[in-house]
Write a protein that holds these residues in place. Sequence first.
Motif, short mmCIF file in Angstrom:
data_model
loop_
_atom_site.label_atom_id
_atom_site.label_comp_id
_atom_site.label_asym_id
_atom_site.label_seq_id
_atom_site.Cartn_x
_atom_site.Cartn_y
_atom_site.Cartn_z
N ALA A 41 0.83 -1.21 0.00
CA ALA A 41 0.00 0.00 0.00
C ALA A 41 0.86 1.26 0.00
N ARG A 42 1.91 1.29 0.82
CA ARG A 42 2.79 2.45 0.87
C ARG A 42 3.54 2.65 -0.44
N ALA A 43 3.98 1.54 -1.06
CA ALA A 43 4.73 1.63 -2.32
C ALA A 43 3.84 2.17 -3.44
N VAL A 44 2.61 1.68 -3.53
CA VAL A 44 1.69 2.16 -4.58
C VAL A 44 1.37 3.64 -4.35
N ALA A 45 1.12 4.01 -3.10
CA ALA A 45 0.82 5.41 -2.79
C ALA A 45 2.00 6.32 -3.13
N LYS A 46 3.21 5.85 -2.87
CA LYS A 46 4.40 6.66 -3.13
C LYS A 46 4.68 6.81 -4.62
N VAL A 47 4.56 5.72 -5.37
CA VAL A 47 4.91 5.74 -6.80
C VAL A 47 3.86 6.48 -7.63
N PHE A 48 2.58 6.23 -7.36
CA PHE A 48 1.52 6.76 -8.22
C PHE A 48 0.77 7.95 -7.61
N ASN A 49 1.11 8.38 -6.40
CA ASN A 49 0.45 9.51 -5.74
C ASN A 49 -1.06 9.33 -5.65
N VAL A 50 -1.49 8.20 -5.13
CA VAL A 50 -2.90 7.89 -4.93
C VAL A 50 -3.11 7.42 -3.50
N GLU A 51 -4.38 7.32 -3.09
CA GLU A 51 -4.70 6.83 -1.76
C GLU A 51 -5.26 5.41 -1.86
N VAL A 52 -4.62 4.48 -1.18
CA VAL A 52 -5.00 3.07 -1.22
C VAL A 52 -5.95 2.79 -0.07
N THR A 53 -7.08 2.10 -0.37
CA THR A 53 -8.03 1.77 0.68
C THR A 53 -7.95 0.31 1.11
N LYS A 54 -7.53 -0.59 0.20
CA LYS A 54 -7.53 -2.01 0.50
C LYS A 54 -6.50 -2.73 -0.36
N VAL A 55 -5.87 -3.77 0.20
CA VAL A 55 -4.90 -4.58 -0.54
C VAL A 55 -5.21 -6.05 -0.29
N ASN A 56 -5.40 -6.81 -1.36
CA ASN A 56 -5.56 -8.26 -1.27
C ASN A 56 -4.31 -8.90 -1.85
N ILE A 57 -3.74 -9.88 -1.12
CA ILE A 57 -2.52 -10.56 -1.53
C ILE A 57 -2.86 -12.01 -1.88
N LEU A 58 -2.33 -12.49 -3.01
CA LEU A 58 -2.51 -13.88 -3.42
C LEU A 58 -1.15 -14.49 -3.73
#
Length: 96
Positions: A41-58
């Motif tokens: 979540a932190r990596a996606v928020a940092k790279v794309f400048n968006v706010e992440v609400t949920k992360v599902n891992i498979l």
Amino acid sequence: MIIADKILREYRITEKAADLAANLNQYTFEVAPDANRKEVARAVAKVFNVEVTKVNILNKKPKLKVDRMRRGRPGTKGGHKKAIVTLKEGDAIELV
């Protein structure tokens, strides 16, 4: 400190991933095997400048395959870990 390049390996482009991105604002990434939800979540928020609400891992486990070139000895077909990231309403990731 989070090194986003080590956590996010690649964006998964499939029909299902495109459908999730278009309809549900969810994006699919292949991630490092030792990454957890918070790091992704932190990596996606940092790279794309968006706010992440949920992360599902498979976790996709590797499959055993018989290799005919090595006289029937079994080998493995690689497994990987993927994350489906849901973004806040109104945010989007522009991928070319």
